[in-house]
Enzyme design. Structure first.
Site, PDB file in Angstrom:
ATOM      1  N   GLU A  98       0.825  -1.160   0.142  1.00 55.30           N
ATOM      2  CA  GLU A  98       0.246  -0.020   0.068  1.00 55.30           C
ATOM      3  C   GLU A  98       0.832   1.401  -0.152  1.00 55.30           C
ATOM      4  O   GLU A  98       1.766   1.304   0.687  1.00 55.30           O
ATOM      5  CB  GLU A  98      -1.067   0.036   1.246  1.00 55.30           C
ATOM      6  CG  GLU A  98      -1.966  -0.941   1.357  1.00 55.30           C
ATOM      7  CD  GLU A  98      -2.565  -1.024   2.612  1.00 55.30           C
ATOM      8  OE1 GLU A  98      -2.461  -0.021   3.428  1.00 55.30           O
ATOM      9  OE2 GLU A  98      -3.098  -2.084   3.162  1.00 55.30           O
ATOM     10  N   CYS A 111       3.409   8.252   1.195  1.00 53.89           N
ATOM     11  CA  CYS A 111       3.853   7.398   2.423  1.00 53.89           C
ATOM     12  C   CYS A 111       4.149   6.256   1.652  1.00 53.89           C
ATOM     13  O   CYS A 111       3.117   5.626   1.170  1.00 53.89           O
ATOM     14  CB  CYS A 111       2.401   7.370   3.496  1.00 53.89           C
ATOM     15  SG  CYS A 111       2.719   6.197   4.638  1.00 53.89           S
ATOM     16  N   CYS A 122       3.705  -5.095  16.547  1.00 56.52           N
ATOM     17  CA  CYS A 122       2.662  -4.101  17.248  1.00 56.52           C
ATOM     18  C   CYS A 122       1.267  -4.464  17.322  1.00 56.52           C
ATOM     19  O   CYS A 122       0.720  -4.435  16.300  1.00 56.52           O
ATOM     20  CB  CYS A 122       3.058  -2.740  16.573  1.00 56.52           C
ATOM     21  SG  CYS A 122       4.663  -2.281  16.704  1.00 56.52           S
ATOM     22  N   GLY A 165       5.763  -2.297   7.138  1.00 60.88           N
ATOM     23  CA  GLY A 165       6.958  -2.387   7.323  1.00 60.88           C
ATOM     24  C   GLY A 165       7.815  -1.718   8.449  1.00 60.88           C
ATOM     25  O   GLY A 165       7.457  -0.451   8.549  1.00 60.88           O
ATOM     26  N   GLU A 166       8.938  -2.256   8.667  1.00 60.37           N
ATOM     27  CA  GLU A 166       9.949  -1.357   9.543  1.00 60.37           C
ATOM     28  C   GLU A 166      11.130  -1.142   8.690  1.00 60.37           C
ATOM     29  O   GLU A 166      12.094  -2.000   8.221  1.00 60.37           O
ATOM     30  CB  GLU A 166      10.082  -2.275  10.763  1.00 60.37           C
ATOM     31  CG  GLU A 166      11.371  -1.872  11.486  1.00 60.37           C
ATOM     32  CD  GLU A 166      11.168  -0.661  11.835  1.00 60.37           C
ATOM     33  OE1 GLU A 166      10.204   0.151  12.480  1.00 60.37           O
ATOM     34  OE2 GLU A 166      12.344   0.092  11.745  1.00 60.37           O
ATOM     35  N   SER A 197      10.077   6.732   9.976  1.00 61.92           N
ATOM     36  CA  SER A 197       9.492   5.995  11.362  1.00 61.92           C
ATOM     37  C   SER A 197      10.082   4.753  11.777  1.00 61.92           C
ATOM     38  O   SER A 197      10.100   3.791  10.711  1.00 61.92           O
ATOM     39  CB  SER A 197       7.841   6.054  11.060  1.00 61.92           C
ATOM     40  OG  SER A 197       7.414   5.742  12.395  1.00 61.92           O
ATOM     41  N   SER A 220       8.215   5.673  16.932  1.00 62.36           N
ATOM     42  CA  SER A 220       7.178   5.204  17.418  1.00 62.36           C
ATOM     43  C   SER A 220       7.232   4.643  18.846  1.00 62.36           C
ATOM     44  O   SER A 220       7.686   3.843  19.215  1.00 62.36           O
ATOM     45  CB  SER A 220       6.614   3.924  16.629  1.00 62.36           C
ATOM     46  OG  SER A 220       6.313   4.430  15.301  1.00 62.36           O
ATOM     47  N   LEU A 221       6.824   5.899  19.810  1.00 61.56           N
ATOM     48  CA  LEU A 221       6.957   5.548  21.151  1.00 61.56           C
ATOM     49  C   LEU A 221       5.920   4.934  21.847  1.00 61.56           C
ATOM     50  O   LEU A 221       6.154   3.779  22.471  1.00 61.56           O
ATOM     51  CB  LEU A 221       7.406   6.887  21.829  1.00 61.56           C
ATOM     52  CG  LEU A 221       7.906   6.728  23.397  1.00 61.56           C
ATOM     53  CD1 LEU A 221       9.202   5.791  23.329  1.00 61.56           C
ATOM     54  CD2 LEU A 221       8.226   8.255  23.860  1.00 61.56           C
ATOM     55  N   HIS A 222       4.728   5.734  21.799  1.00 66.52           N
ATOM     56  CA  HIS A 222       3.434   5.068  22.046  1.00 66.52           C
ATOM     57  C   HIS A 222       3.217   4.600  23.536  1.00 66.52           C
ATOM     58  O   HIS A 222       2.157   4.139  23.784  1.00 66.52           O
ATOM     59  CB  HIS A 222       2.957   3.909  21.110  1.00 66.52           C
ATOM     60  CG  HIS A 222       3.126   4.047  19.610  1.00 66.52           C
ATOM     61  ND1 HIS A 222       2.596   5.317  19.066  1.00 66.52           N
ATOM     62  CD2 HIS A 222       3.572   3.358  18.599  1.00 66.52           C
ATOM     63  CE1 HIS A 222       3.103   5.097  17.827  1.00 66.52           C
ATOM     64  NE2 HIS A 222       3.044   3.891  17.444  1.00 66.52           N
ATOM     65  N   ASN A 296      -5.945   4.410  15.183  1.00 64.93           N
ATOM     66  CA  ASN A 296      -6.902   3.894  14.147  1.00 64.93           C
ATOM     67  C   ASN A 296      -7.436   2.722  14.165  1.00 64.93           C
ATOM     68  O   ASN A 296      -6.846   1.535  14.571  1.00 64.93           O
ATOM     69  CB  ASN A 296      -5.970   3.966  12.681  1.00 64.93           C
ATOM     70  CG  ASN A 296      -6.699   4.990  11.990  1.00 64.93           C
ATOM     71  OD1 ASN A 296      -7.910   5.051  11.311  1.00 64.93           O
ATOM     72  ND2 ASN A 296      -5.445   5.434  11.151  1.00 64.93           N
ATOM     73  N   CYS A 338      -2.342   2.052   8.060  1.00 64.30           N
ATOM     74  CA  CYS A 338      -1.208   1.015   7.724  1.00 64.30           C
ATOM     75  C   CYS A 338      -1.897  -0.450   7.490  1.00 64.30           C
ATOM     76  O   CYS A 338      -2.342  -1.054   8.465  1.00 64.30           O
ATOM     77  CB  CYS A 338      -0.473   0.924   8.838  1.00 64.30           C
ATOM     78  SG  CYS A 338       0.907   2.122   8.635  1.00 64.30           S
TER      79      CYS A 338
HETATM   80  N1  SAH Z   1       7.591   0.227  11.391  1.00 62.37           N
HETATM   81  C1  SAH Z   1       7.682   1.838  11.595  1.00 62.37           C
HETATM   82  C2  SAH Z   1       6.715   2.254  10.264  1.00 62.37           C
HETATM   83  C3  SAH Z   1       5.461   1.831  10.069  1.00 62.37           C
HETATM   84  S1  SAH Z   1       3.963   2.509  10.774  1.00 62.37           S
HETATM   85  C4  SAH Z   1       7.069   2.117  12.762  1.00 62.37           C
HETATM   86  O1  SAH Z   1       6.702   1.346  13.616  1.00 62.37           O
HETATM   87  O2  SAH Z   1       7.398   3.313  13.099  1.00 62.37           O
HETATM   88  C5  SAH Z   1       3.684   4.190  10.975  1.00 62.37           C
HETATM   89  C6  SAH Z   1       3.186   4.708  12.145  1.00 62.37           C
HETATM   90  O3  SAH Z   1       1.691   4.224  12.290  1.00 62.37           O
HETATM   91  C7  SAH Z   1       3.856   4.025  13.339  1.00 62.37           C
HETATM   92  O4  SAH Z   1       3.886   5.128  14.227  1.00 62.37           O
HETATM   93  C8  SAH Z   1       2.846   2.973  13.891  1.00 62.37           C
HETATM   94  O5  SAH Z   1       3.226   2.811  15.100  1.00 62.37           O
HETATM   95  C9  SAH Z   1       1.621   3.777  13.630  1.00 62.37           C
HETATM   96  N2  SAH Z   1       0.312   2.955  13.451  1.00 62.37           N
HETATM   97  C10 SAH Z   1       0.322   1.563  13.220  1.00 62.37           C
HETATM   98  N3  SAH Z   1      -0.907   1.121  13.179  1.00 62.37           N
HETATM   99  C11 SAH Z   1      -1.578   1.980  13.810  1.00 62.37           C
HETATM  100  C12 SAH Z   1      -3.001   2.176  14.113  1.00 62.37           C
HETATM  101  N4  SAH Z   1      -3.951   1.141  14.024  1.00 62.37           N
HETATM  102  N5  SAH Z   1      -3.434   3.447  14.394  1.00 62.37           N
HETATM  103  C13 SAH Z   1      -2.456   4.279  14.678  1.00 62.37           C
HETATM  104  N6  SAH Z   1      -1.183   4.382  14.569  1.00 62.37           N
HETATM  105  C14 SAH Z   1      -0.843   3.201  13.933  1.00 62.37           C
END
Ligand code: SAH
Length: 347
Positions: A98, A111, A122, A165-166, A197, A220-222, A296, A338
């Site tokens: 995508e 993107c 994750c 992907g990462e 990212s 991506s700290l979260h 999301n 994503c």
């Molecule tokens: N693998 C990389 C980049 C891909 S994801 C990473 O982890 O950063 C891009 C961003 O979208 C990341 O910050 C990821 O944590 C976030 N993301 C993935 N799924 C999500 C969701 N359902 N809602 C909000 N953010 C999400």
């Protein structure tokens, strides 16, 4: 070397020096490499026969040695609300990825995906649910932009590596993609307009810092503590928050680039005032920016959030002196998060 399914060399992944070497090895004049590179990366032709300043005989030899990859647009979804376009592409081996084209005040940004699937696991992310299939070649990352540009007719000024992907798990191909993207004889995009990212592959952050490419690193700290981060991001068991932030400090020291921290807000999980306090404590002394993303919703998981909780969390952080914004949710009507579209297609 980069190889296509038919065993030929993936010419779109080569940089100009490698192309020059290949051409020299074929006994041709190395300056031909510049012509070919420009056909591929500026005029963006899809077959060797369009290279009108190359002799028919040499074109035949090129066809034997190289392949020109392309992406097939399987689906194109356009948001009625904000001009976001989401593409589902098919790769030449039948896999799907995508790409999202987003419109901001300062221009269009694409993107891109960097892998087919993802190993990182994750919990809130749709890209990882069916696991990992393979890394994308540099050409396959680049073509996501070329194809979106051609299809949409829009001028593209920026790129974020935030698709499936990462990126740091496909390090070498991603670095090559960035070299091609910023090449003067190609797209010529300034890497200042690129954000990468990562979920936090610490050794690779140090490697990236050494390259000092000028791009923005998004982390991506979260979460604000190891327990809650590990609960949603398995990578935290390998590299914890402390190691991650130490790598981020090094990145800033080496590159002078402000770090962006992504914080996907999940109701009841990481959205309290206490979380904001812990986060502010962690980021004290950092030149950084926090991007709050209301999580999301994906249909496989129960996580929810909304813009109101995100605004509330932002206010907590601002009170504590942390610079934060709530990310605009683009393409909400077309499932632009994503990996959601690919999932519907592959399974
Ligand atoms: N693998 C990389 C980049 C891909 S994801 C990473 O982890 O950063 C891009 C961003 O979208 C990341 O910050 C990821 O944590 C976030 N993301 C993935 N799924 C999500 C969701 N359902 N809602 C909000 N953010 C999400």
């Amino acid at each position: 070397m980069y190889v296509c399914e038919d065993g030929k060399i993936d010419i779109l992944s080569l940089n100009i020096d490698e192309l020059r070497q290949c051409i020299a090895d074929m006994g041709e004049k190395p300056f031909r490499a510049g012509q070919i590179y420009s056909w591929l990366h500026q005029k963006r032709i899809a077959d060797f026969d369009s290279m009108s300043d190359i002799s028919a005989q040499f074109r035949e030899r090129l066809k034997e040695k190289f392949c020109i990859k392309s992406l097939f647009i399987v689906k194109r979804l356009e948001s009625k609300r904000d001009n976001t376009v989401k593409y589902l592409y098919r790769l030449s081996d039948g896999n799907h990825i995508e790409t999202v084209l987003m419109e901001y005040e300062h221009g269009n940004t694409v993107c891109v995906s960097t892998q087919v699937g993802c190993k990182m696991g994750c919990r809130f992310c749709a890209s990882t649910i069916a696991g990992y299939k393979r890394d994308l070649l540099p050409s396959e990352i680049l073509l996501q932009i070329y194809t979106a540009q051609r299809d949409s007719g829009r001028k593209i000024g920026g790129c974020v590596l935030m698709g499936i992907g990462e990126p740091l798990d496909n390090f070498d191909n991603v670095v090559r993609f960035l070299e091609l993207l910023s090449s003067k004889n190609g797209m010529d995009m300034s890497l200042r307009h690129v954000s990468l990212s990562t979920c936090g592959l610490v050794p690779k952050i140090y490697e990236l810092a050494k390259l000092d490419l000028g791009l923005t690193l998004s982390i991506s700290l979260h979460a604000s503590d190891n327990k809650s981060r590990s609960a949603v991001m398995p990578v935290n068991d390998r590299y914890d928050i402390n190691e991650l932030l130490t790598a981020c400090r090094d990145y800033f020291k080496q590159t002078g680039r402000r770090i962006s921290f992504e914080y996907a807000l999940i109701d009841g999980h990481n959205d309290s005032k206490e979380d904001a306090k812990r986060l502010a404590e962690l980021l004290k002394g950092f030149i950084c920016h926090v991007n709050i993303i209301p999580v999301n919703k994906i249909k496989e998981r129960n996580f929810t959030s909304d813009r109101r909780s995100a605004q509330r969390f932002r206010a907590y952080l601002e009170e504590l002196g942390i610079n934060a914004t709530v990310r605009r949710t683009l393409g909400a009507d077309i499932d632009a998060a994503c990996g959601q579209l690919r999932r519907e297609y592959e399974i």
